[in-house]
Design an enzyme around this catalytic site. Structure first.
Site, PDB file in Angstrom:
ATOM      1  N   TYR A   1     -20.278 -36.903 -49.205  1.00  0.00           N
ATOM      2  CA  TYR A   1     -20.213 -36.514 -47.794  1.00  0.00           C
ATOM      3  C   TYR A   1     -21.373 -37.164 -47.022  1.00  0.00           C
ATOM      4  CZ  TYR A   1     -20.435 -33.705 -43.580  1.00  0.00           C
ATOM      5  OH  TYR A   1     -20.493 -33.318 -42.270  1.00  0.00           O
TER       6      TYR A   1
ATOM      7  N   GLU B   1     -37.723 -42.021 -45.246  1.00  0.00           N
ATOM      8  CA  GLU B   1     -37.210 -41.718 -46.589  1.00  0.00           C
ATOM      9  C   GLU B   1     -36.736 -42.985 -47.296  1.00  0.00           C
ATOM     10  OE1 GLU B   1     -36.360 -38.876 -48.790  1.00  0.00           O
ATOM     11  OE2 GLU B   1     -38.154 -38.270 -47.729  1.00  0.00           O
TER      12      GLU B   1
ATOM     13  N   GLN C   1     -32.477 -31.293 -33.473  1.00  0.00           N
ATOM     14  CA  GLN C   1     -33.849 -31.283 -32.932  1.00  0.00           C
ATOM     15  C   GLN C   1     -34.110 -32.453 -31.984  1.00  0.00           C
ATOM     16  OE1 GLN C   1     -38.033 -30.964 -35.042  1.00  0.00           O
ATOM     17  NE2 GLN C   1     -37.330 -33.063 -35.232  1.00  0.00           N
TER      18      GLN C   1
ATOM     19  N   ASP D   1     -16.616 -36.381 -35.038  1.00  0.00           N
ATOM     20  CA  ASP D   1     -17.302 -36.294 -36.322  1.00  0.00           C
ATOM     21  C   ASP D   1     -17.486 -37.724 -36.821  1.00  0.00           C
ATOM     22  OD1 ASP D   1     -17.370 -33.809 -38.720  1.00  0.00           O
ATOM     23  OD2 ASP D   1     -17.858 -35.898 -39.182  1.00  0.00           O
ATOM     24  N   LEU D   2     -18.678 -38.036 -37.276  1.00  0.00           N
ATOM     25  CA  LEU D   2     -18.907 -39.415 -37.743  1.00  0.00           C
ATOM     26  C   LEU D   2     -18.116 -39.715 -39.021  1.00  0.00           C
ATOM     27  CD1 LEU D   2     -22.619 -40.346 -36.999  1.00  0.00           C
ATOM     28  CD2 LEU D   2     -20.576 -40.716 -35.637  1.00  0.00           C
TER      29      LEU D   2
ATOM     30  N   TYR E   1     -29.270 -39.291 -49.517  1.00  0.00           N
ATOM     31  CA  TYR E   1     -29.549 -39.411 -48.082  1.00  0.00           C
ATOM     32  C   TYR E   1     -30.244 -40.740 -47.783  1.00  0.00           C
ATOM     33  CZ  TYR E   1     -32.212 -38.711 -43.734  1.00  0.00           C
ATOM     34  OH  TYR E   1     -32.773 -38.875 -42.489  1.00  0.00           O
TER      35      TYR E   1
ATOM     36  N   SER F   1     -34.966 -43.954 -41.249  1.00  0.00           N
ATOM     37  CA  SER F   1     -35.896 -42.944 -41.758  1.00  0.00           C
ATOM     38  C   SER F   1     -36.921 -43.498 -42.734  1.00  0.00           C
ATOM     39  CB  SER F   1     -35.083 -41.862 -42.468  1.00  0.00           C
ATOM     40  OG  SER F   1     -35.928 -41.044 -43.244  1.00  0.00           O
TER      41      SER F   1
ATOM     42  N   HIS G   1     -40.925 -35.831 -38.209  1.00  0.00           N
ATOM     43  CA  HIS G   1     -41.379 -35.246 -36.942  1.00  0.00           C
ATOM     44  C   HIS G   1     -40.750 -33.878 -36.772  1.00  0.00           C
ATOM     45  CE1 HIS G   1     -38.099 -38.119 -36.331  1.00  0.00           C
ATOM     46  NE2 HIS G   1     -37.604 -37.242 -35.467  1.00  0.00           N
TER      47      HIS G   1
HETATM   48  P1  NAP Z   1     -30.884 -32.556 -37.181  1.00  0.00           P
HETATM   49  O1  NAP Z   1     -31.647 -31.527 -36.406  1.00  0.00           O
HETATM   50  O2  NAP Z   1     -30.425 -32.251 -38.558  1.00  0.00           O
HETATM   51  O3  NAP Z   1     -29.630 -32.982 -36.287  1.00  0.00           O
HETATM   52  C1  NAP Z   1     -28.563 -33.687 -36.820  1.00  0.00           C
HETATM   53  C2  NAP Z   1     -27.421 -33.672 -35.839  1.00  0.00           C
HETATM   54  O4  NAP Z   1     -26.319 -34.368 -36.405  1.00  0.00           O
HETATM   55  C3  NAP Z   1     -26.919 -32.277 -35.465  1.00  0.00           C
HETATM   56  O5  NAP Z   1     -26.701 -32.232 -34.092  1.00  0.00           O
HETATM   57  C4  NAP Z   1     -25.595 -32.187 -36.227  1.00  0.00           C
HETATM   58  O6  NAP Z   1     -24.655 -31.361 -35.589  1.00  0.00           O
HETATM   59  C5  NAP Z   1     -25.130 -33.632 -36.183  1.00  0.00           C
HETATM   60  N1  NAP Z   1     -24.170 -33.918 -37.231  1.00  0.00           N
HETATM   61  C6  NAP Z   1     -24.269 -33.647 -38.558  1.00  0.00           C
HETATM   62  N2  NAP Z   1     -23.175 -34.088 -39.198  1.00  0.00           N
HETATM   63  C7  NAP Z   1     -22.378 -34.651 -38.278  1.00  0.00           C
HETATM   64  C8  NAP Z   1     -21.107 -35.284 -38.320  1.00  0.00           C
HETATM   65  N3  NAP Z   1     -20.437 -35.402 -39.468  1.00  0.00           N
HETATM   66  N4  NAP Z   1     -20.567 -35.760 -37.172  1.00  0.00           N
HETATM   67  C9  NAP Z   1     -21.214 -35.620 -36.012  1.00  0.00           C
HETATM   68  N5  NAP Z   1     -22.415 -35.016 -35.894  1.00  0.00           N
HETATM   69  C10 NAP Z   1     -22.993 -34.545 -37.020  1.00  0.00           C
HETATM   70  O7  NAP Z   1     -31.724 -33.906 -37.283  1.00  0.00           O
HETATM   71  P2  NAP Z   1     -32.979 -34.401 -36.412  1.00  0.00           P
HETATM   72  O8  NAP Z   1     -34.224 -33.917 -37.073  1.00  0.00           O
HETATM   73  O9  NAP Z   1     -32.739 -34.125 -34.983  1.00  0.00           O
HETATM   74  O10 NAP Z   1     -32.928 -35.970 -36.703  1.00  0.00           O
HETATM   75  C11 NAP Z   1     -32.114 -36.824 -35.919  1.00  0.00           C
HETATM   76  C12 NAP Z   1     -31.786 -38.068 -36.709  1.00  0.00           C
HETATM   77  O11 NAP Z   1     -32.982 -38.723 -37.110  1.00  0.00           O
HETATM   78  C13 NAP Z   1     -31.013 -37.827 -38.003  1.00  0.00           C
HETATM   79  O12 NAP Z   1     -30.146 -38.935 -38.171  1.00  0.00           O
HETATM   80  C14 NAP Z   1     -32.067 -37.838 -39.088  1.00  0.00           C
HETATM   81  O13 NAP Z   1     -31.516 -38.235 -40.319  1.00  0.00           O
HETATM   82  C15 NAP Z   1     -33.013 -38.882 -38.528  1.00  0.00           C
HETATM   83  N6  NAP Z   1     -34.425 -38.741 -38.883  1.00  0.00           N
HETATM   84  C16 NAP Z   1     -35.060 -37.559 -38.702  1.00  0.00           C
HETATM   85  C17 NAP Z   1     -36.396 -37.466 -38.996  1.00  0.00           C
HETATM   86  C18 NAP Z   1     -37.150 -36.168 -38.798  1.00  0.00           C
HETATM   87  O14 NAP Z   1     -38.253 -36.045 -39.341  1.00  0.00           O
HETATM   88  N7  NAP Z   1     -36.632 -35.231 -38.009  1.00  0.00           N
HETATM   89  C19 NAP Z   1     -37.102 -38.587 -39.468  1.00  0.00           C
HETATM   90  C20 NAP Z   1     -36.409 -39.792 -39.632  1.00  0.00           C
HETATM   91  C21 NAP Z   1     -35.063 -39.873 -39.325  1.00  0.00           C
HETATM   92  P3  NAP Z   1     -24.159 -30.004 -36.311  1.00  0.00           P
HETATM   93  O15 NAP Z   1     -25.392 -29.179 -36.487  1.00  0.00           O
HETATM   94  O16 NAP Z   1     -23.189 -29.446 -35.358  1.00  0.00           O
HETATM   95  O17 NAP Z   1     -23.584 -30.432 -37.617  1.00  0.00           O
HETATM   96  N1  GDD Z   2     -36.955 -28.403 -47.255  1.00  0.00           N
HETATM   97  C1  GDD Z   2     -37.892 -27.949 -48.116  1.00  0.00           C
HETATM   98  N2  GDD Z   2     -37.847 -26.646 -48.514  1.00  0.00           N
HETATM   99  N3  GDD Z   2     -38.820 -28.813 -48.559  1.00  0.00           N
HETATM  100  C2  GDD Z   2     -39.767 -28.312 -49.413  1.00  0.00           C
HETATM  101  C3  GDD Z   2     -39.783 -26.992 -49.816  1.00  0.00           C
HETATM  102  C4  GDD Z   2     -38.775 -26.102 -49.359  1.00  0.00           C
HETATM  103  O1  GDD Z   2     -38.723 -24.930 -49.686  1.00  0.00           O
HETATM  104  N4  GDD Z   2     -40.854 -26.820 -50.634  1.00  0.00           N
HETATM  105  C5  GDD Z   2     -41.462 -27.999 -50.736  1.00  0.00           C
HETATM  106  N5  GDD Z   2     -40.811 -28.920 -49.990  1.00  0.00           N
HETATM  107  C6  GDD Z   2     -41.171 -30.343 -49.907  1.00  0.00           C
HETATM  108  C7  GDD Z   2     -40.011 -31.285 -50.195  1.00  0.00           C
HETATM  109  O2  GDD Z   2     -39.811 -31.405 -51.605  1.00  0.00           O
HETATM  110  C8  GDD Z   2     -40.504 -32.555 -49.532  1.00  0.00           C
HETATM  111  O3  GDD Z   2     -41.331 -33.268 -50.396  1.00  0.00           O
HETATM  112  C9  GDD Z   2     -41.340 -32.045 -48.353  1.00  0.00           C
HETATM  113  O4  GDD Z   2     -41.551 -30.647 -48.574  1.00  0.00           O
HETATM  114  C10 GDD Z   2     -40.654 -32.236 -46.989  1.00  0.00           C
HETATM  115  O5  GDD Z   2     -39.336 -31.705 -47.073  1.00  0.00           O
HETATM  116  P1  GDD Z   2     -38.405 -31.585 -45.763  1.00  0.00           P
HETATM  117  O6  GDD Z   2     -39.105 -30.807 -44.713  1.00  0.00           O
HETATM  118  O7  GDD Z   2     -37.076 -31.084 -46.236  1.00  0.00           O
HETATM  119  O8  GDD Z   2     -38.329 -33.059 -45.214  1.00  0.00           O
HETATM  120  P2  GDD Z   2     -38.050 -34.453 -45.937  1.00  0.00           P
HETATM  121  O9  GDD Z   2     -39.327 -35.234 -45.903  1.00  0.00           O
HETATM  122  O10 GDD Z   2     -37.385 -34.293 -47.227  1.00  0.00           O
HETATM  123  O11 GDD Z   2     -36.988 -35.118 -44.954  1.00  0.00           O
HETATM  124  C11 GDD Z   2     -37.182 -35.062 -43.520  1.00  0.00           C
HETATM  125  O12 GDD Z   2     -37.901 -36.196 -43.102  1.00  0.00           O
HETATM  126  C12 GDD Z   2     -37.244 -37.455 -43.305  1.00  0.00           C
HETATM  127  C13 GDD Z   2     -38.176 -38.550 -42.815  1.00  0.00           C
HETATM  128  O13 GDD Z   2     -39.091 -38.882 -43.805  1.00  0.00           O
HETATM  129  C14 GDD Z   2     -35.783 -34.991 -42.889  1.00  0.00           C
HETATM  130  O14 GDD Z   2     -35.920 -34.734 -41.510  1.00  0.00           O
HETATM  131  C15 GDD Z   2     -35.033 -36.293 -43.063  1.00  0.00           C
HETATM  132  O15 GDD Z   2     -33.816 -36.244 -42.307  1.00  0.00           O
HETATM  133  C16 GDD Z   2     -35.926 -37.438 -42.550  1.00  0.00           C
HETATM  134  O16 GDD Z   2     -35.276 -38.671 -42.674  1.00  0.00           O
END
Ligand code: NAP
Ligand code: GDD
Length: 325
Positions: free
Chosen positions: A92, A128, A17, A55-56, A150, A126, A180
């Site tokens: 992992y 988290e 994303q 791959d990381l 995580y 994050s 986000h």
């Molecule tokens: P995402 O959609 O899950 O994207 C993760 C990316 O990492 C994908 O392109 C995936 O590629 C790649 N990836 C996974 N495993 C890998 C590996 N072993 N080696 C190389 N590439 C790998 O995550 P995002 O929402 O864009 O978030 C980007 C970053 O911000 C992540 O580090 C996430 O933990 C962090 N973050 C996200 C949020 C949020 O709310 N979105 C908030 C705080 C922090 P493949 O699909 O090909 O595996």
């Molecule tokens: N995924 C998911 N699926 N979450 C659910 C569901 C379901 O069916 N039902 C309830 N939830 C609740 C989860 O238990 C959590 O409390 C909340 O919805 C948000 O879940 P996610 O959307 O999976 O996001 P996250 O907050 O656990 O993690 C995301 O945000 C983090 C930043 O705070 C991810 O993008 C992480 O990579 C990121 O770091």
């Protein structure tokens, strides 16, 4: 007039994303964008001239990729980013989301010596990491209390980023981003799972939606707004860590109200609870204090919670109509 050299960025996780929005943001600013894709990417072996397979969990070709791409800025977005999944794949997740960052930092340290140039490094940290929060709202000074494999991996990566900054004088920063979302959000995350189901239920393609803990509360913003903050952090004179958040808290229930309400449906009879979707340890509430980003980066979110929910449903309605043929 002297020409300004085009800057180069290398993005890991470019297929995710944030990779999508950041690529477009940087291209609009005339960057040459290079990206790392994993072996799960479609068209394996067919990467374009600026896409590299790596791959990381395997650092062997990171140095080669840095030599080829010659980046001025590296954005490390790659991670096993699903919190629930990290309980099933803890080792992992630790390897990719935690130690993977160390592999990249070390490859950059060596590249800087070889190339004689400084690279600016962004680590996708994050909210988290705050987990079982010790204060609300959470800021850069709030202690961490990670609640999942995580989050533990992200805490490790956070400290390695600071460690490399302090030990090797690297320009390395952590963006502590709160949740986000966007139409590009992975379908296993709760907001996208809901927006997709709303569209499919509205068009008669699906009957019910199963969810876990709908009382969880998050600080949800729009991914397109948040990537700007990543870039701004790397444009500062001094490398520092920043919280990026909207400061507004909503529950999963609120997201159900906003999305089902947008298409004129009442969700109460359409959503069922599945105990398997609950987590062994939950993060109940996250709420960020982004005052530092507001003041020092002049950053603020533009898209509201309601606009975000509606944007996601409208996008998924288009996809659902395509599905109907
Ligand atoms: P995402 O959609 O899950 O994207 C993760 C990316 O990492 C994908 O392109 C995936 O590629 C790649 N990836 C996974 N495993 C890998 C590996 N072993 N080696 C190389 N590439 C790998 O995550 P995002 O929402 O864009 O978030 C980007 C970053 O911000 C992540 O580090 C996430 O933990 C962090 N973050 C996200 C949020 C949020 O709310 N979105 C908030 C705080 C922090 P493949 O699909 O090909 O595996
Ligand atoms: N995924 C998911 N699926 N979450 C659910 C569901 C379901 O069916 N039902 C309830 N939830 C609740 C989860 O238990 C959590 O409390 C909340 O919805 C948000 O879940 P996610 O959307 O999976 O996001 P996250 O907050 O656990 O993690 C995301 O945000 C983090 C930043 O705070 C991810 O993008 C992480 O990579 C990121 O770091």
């Amino acid at each position: 007039m002297a020409e300004t050299k085009q800057r180069r960025a290398l993005i890991t996780g470019i297929s995710g994303q944030d990779g999508y929005y950041l690529t477009r943001f940087l291209q609009e600013r005339n960057y040459e964008v290079h990206g790392i894709v994993s072996c799960r990417a479609p068209g394996i072996g067919e990467a374009g001239e600026r896409l590299y397979y790596a791959d990381l969990a395997d650092g062997s070709n990171l140095s080669q990729i840095l030599d080829k791409s010659q980046p001025d800025e590296v954005y490390n977005l790659a991670a096993q980013s699903h919190v629930r999944l990290s309980f099933d794949l803890p080792q992992y997740t630790a390897d990719v989301t935690g130690v993977g960052v160390l592999r990249m930092l070390d490859a950059i340290r060596e590249f800087q010596q070889r190339a004689g140039k400084q690279v600016r490094f962004y680590q996708a940290s994050s909210s988290e990491m705050f987990g079982k929060v010790v204060e609300t709202p959470q800021s850069e000074s709030t202690p961490f209390y990670p609640r999942s494999p995580y989050a533990c991996a992200k805490v490790y990566a956070y400290w390695q980023t600071i460690n490399y900054r302090e030990s090797y004088d690297m320009f390395a920063v952590n963006g502590i981003l709160f949740n986000h979302e966007s139409p590009r959000r992975g379908e296993a995350f709760v907001t996208r799972k809901i927006s997709k189901a709303v569209a499919r239920i509205k068009l008669g393609l699906q009957e019910k939606l199963s969810l876990g803990n709908i009382n969880a509360q998050r600080d949800w913003g729009f991914a397109g707004d948040f990537v700007e903050a990543m870039w701004l952090m790397l444009q500062q004179d001094v490398p520092e860590d920043y919280v990026v958040a909207t400061g507004q808290v909503h529950s999963v229930r609120d997201f159900l109200d906003a999305t089902f309400g947008h298409v004129g449906l009442d969700w109460t009879d359409l959503v069922e609870t599945d105990q398997n979707l609950f987590r062994p340890a939950e993060v109940d509430l996250l709420c960020g204090d982004a005052s530092k980003a507001r003041e020092k980066l002049n950053w603020q979110p533009k898209v509201s919670f309601k606009e975000l929910a509606e944007m996601m449903v409208d996008h998924d309605l288009k996809l659902a109509r395509k599905e109907m043929g």
